[in-house]
Write a protein that holds these residues in place. Sequence first.
Motif, mmCIF file in Angstrom:
data_model
loop_
_atom_site.group_PDB
_atom_site.id
_atom_site.type_symbol
_atom_site.label_atom_id
_atom_site.label_comp_id
_atom_site.label_asym_id
_atom_site.label_seq_id
_atom_site.Cartn_x
_atom_site.Cartn_y
_atom_site.Cartn_z
ATOM 1 N N GLY A 475 30.167 -32.974 -52.097
ATOM 2 C CA GLY A 475 29.440 -33.814 -53.037
ATOM 3 C C GLY A 475 28.509 -33.085 -53.989
ATOM 4 N N VAL A 476 28.566 -31.763 -54.009
ATOM 5 C CA VAL A 476 27.691 -31.015 -54.912
ATOM 6 C C VAL A 476 28.541 -30.179 -55.865
ATOM 7 C CG1 VAL A 476 25.810 -30.935 -53.255
ATOM 8 C CG2 VAL A 476 27.458 -29.065 -53.317
ATOM 9 N N SER A 477 28.002 -29.944 -57.053
ATOM 10 C CA SER A 477 28.729 -29.176 -58.060
ATOM 11 C C SER A 477 29.080 -27.785 -57.545
ATOM 12 C CB SER A 477 27.909 -29.056 -59.346
ATOM 13 O OG SER A 477 27.957 -30.248 -60.107
ATOM 14 N N GLN A 478 30.144 -27.244 -58.106
ATOM 15 C CA GLN A 478 30.565 -25.901 -57.742
ATOM 16 C C GLN A 478 29.430 -24.895 -57.940
ATOM 17 O OE1 GLN A 478 33.779 -24.848 -60.323
ATOM 18 N NE2 GLN A 478 35.200 -26.394 -59.548
ATOM 19 N N GLU A 555 31.420 -50.462 -54.909
ATOM 20 C CA GLU A 555 30.835 -49.555 -53.917
ATOM 21 C C GLU A 555 30.263 -48.340 -54.642
ATOM 22 O OE1 GLU A 555 32.119 -46.826 -50.082
ATOM 23 O OE2 GLU A 555 33.240 -48.666 -50.513
ATOM 24 N N PRO A 556 29.022 -47.992 -54.411
ATOM 25 C CA PRO A 556 28.445 -46.802 -55.052
ATOM 26 C C PRO A 556 29.212 -45.550 -54.645
ATOM 27 C CG PRO A 556 26.747 -48.155 -54.038
ATOM 28 C CD PRO A 556 28.059 -48.685 -53.556
ATOM 29 N N LEU A 557 29.366 -44.653 -55.576
ATOM 30 C CA LEU A 557 29.993 -43.371 -55.293
ATOM 31 C C LEU A 557 28.875 -42.376 -54.997
ATOM 32 C CD1 LEU A 557 32.647 -41.816 -55.151
ATOM 33 C CD2 LEU A 557 32.410 -41.308 -57.594
ATOM 34 N N ARG A 558 28.833 -41.912 -53.769
ATOM 35 C CA ARG A 558 27.708 -41.097 -53.311
ATOM 36 C C ARG A 558 28.062 -39.626 -53.290
ATOM 37 N NH1 ARG A 558 27.333 -45.832 -50.211
ATOM 38 N NH2 ARG A 558 25.295 -46.883 -50.435
ATOM 39 N N GLY A 566 25.659 -34.749 -60.915
ATOM 40 C CA GLY A 566 26.257 -35.791 -61.735
ATOM 41 C C GLY A 566 26.226 -37.197 -61.191
ATOM 42 N N PHE A 567 26.032 -37.377 -59.898
ATOM 43 C CA PHE A 567 26.165 -38.707 -59.296
ATOM 44 C C PHE A 567 25.072 -39.671 -59.771
ATOM 45 C CE2 PHE A 567 28.756 -36.135 -56.528
ATOM 46 C CZ PHE A 567 29.803 -36.971 -56.185
ATOM 47 N N VAL A 568 23.915 -39.153 -60.148
ATOM 48 C CA VAL A 568 22.829 -40.033 -60.592
ATOM 49 C C VAL A 568 23.164 -40.725 -61.910
ATOM 50 C CG1 VAL A 568 21.052 -38.726 -59.385
ATOM 51 C CG2 VAL A 568 21.645 -38.111 -61.741
#
Length: 589
Positions: A475-478, A555-558, A566-568
């Motif tokens: 879930g985190v950027s490269q 459904e939120p994408l977490r 980017g998720f925010v």
Amino acid sequence: MTLLIDAARLEQRRAIASGPLADLTRSLRADLEPLLRDGFEVPHEKALLSRDGGRCARDGTLLRFDPYSPRTHTCPRCAEVYTRERDYLWWVTSYQLWLAERAVHAASLHALTGERALAQLATRILDTYADRYLNYPKRNNALGPTRFFFSTYLESIWLVQVCVAVSLLEVVGDTGGLGARIRERLIEPSSDLIASFDEGGSNRQVWNAAALLASARLLDDAALSDHAVFGPSGIAAHLARGLLQDGSWYEGENYHVFAHRGLWYGVAVSEAIGCPLPPELVRRFEEGFALPLLTALPDLTIPSRRDSQYAISLRQWRFAESFELGLGRRDDGRLAAALGRLYGDATLRRDTGRWRSAADTQPHEEASSLTRADLGWRGLLFARAELPRMAEAVERSVLLEAQGLAVFRREAGRTYVALDYGQSGGGHGHPDRLNVLLARGVDRILDDYGTGSYVDPSLHWYRSTLAHNAPFFDGVSQWRSSGRLLAHEERDAAGWVAAEVPMHGLARDVQAQRSIIVMTDYVVDHLEWTSSRDVSAFLPIHVTAEVPDLRFVDEPLRGGTAAEDGFVYLHDSERARIPEGSIVHLRPR
């Protein structure tokens, strides 16, 4: 004193300016008519960088720069008119560069036509700057010291214009006695400012080095000249380290265009003053003229990789002039073919924007049909008298191994597939290794959206892996890393590429590999990864499509909570679960 062109070469160019390029001479002269008729004013205020100055409050679009409209500024998208003080101070940035370029513009035409009014215009601009320059404060700067602007590289671009204008007037003996005064009050103090701020391998430092070289020549400073060419951040160093072996600038196409224009000044001045650069570096520089063509999408726009503006069209006078300058140095069928398209395709004619050109800093214009009469002053001085027979353009696949980009083309270039795997791109790079692009004609199916404003929080979204068609984990950027090529083969009808980012490159304990097989009518995309621990793998695919076989629920994408994850920035997300072993069909809209 010779800076770009000497008296003997000018004499040869006069016949070309009044003959084969006479239409260009007339159109450039027409651009100066308002200044010759009405004069000009140099702003007393220093330019200001602000978050929203010069941008539309509705959608962030850059306002249109009009050198003759200092207090009213129009959004080209919605036509809203702005009169804010911060918009005026944004306008000042472009105006100072525009006015300095008009001095070169006028000096070039005077050197070729002998028209006295043009020499008088150029000397009035330079004389006014000599009066005002030292009165501007060295404060409110963002990237290094400057008087007129907020960043040193802008002062460098401005100083290059000043130096070239002075040299052109001096070659024909027509500075009106201003030479010593301009050196003392403009060139030397500006050069000292620029020399105090070294930006290393940045594209901005290319312009700093070019300005230092130009000023060193006019100041007769051999030590500064040698430093500007062969110093640690000089022209030769940028050619050796900034330009890769394939001629591409390490930060990608958009910054290639900007840096290469600065390198043109550095190479041209070095050659003109008898300080030639190593032949291999010159070859690399000359290869760079064609770089935008090698990776261009089917609609002749630059891929919006890294910190690029979105969908920059090659159908602009600046690109035509760059191709002409490259062709003026050596035969290159790619450049000739490209000019054949730019001058020959049935494209809508628009305002090219040359009349408001702000010395290589102006935002890109809309695509337009072009002729040789749309080139700039550099084209008038350096373009060939006659173009070679323009072969029909053949859109071919290409592997830029040093850049790390494989492009496959099918259907005479109408279908475009690319795997972006290699160079991370430095500070302007994005965490998007193993990113895939796909286009058919004008339809961008899998796209890269480049970057918006540098001073707006949305910059974090554009720089997230989630904003690309590239894999990331947990879930985190490269992590910032470069990939490497494993295999590549192209046989026109069938081709494939495989690349990887080694272990610990994208994430802790993760190695990833992506392979693309490109046939005449379909593409196979295969992603695999290995890890010594359990990981969550994400593969965003940005496509406008219908998925008729799945049921979606809100459904939120977490994912990661950092801004550049980017998720925010996501909202209104839905999710569908795919049964194991199922095949999902997407129908592009």
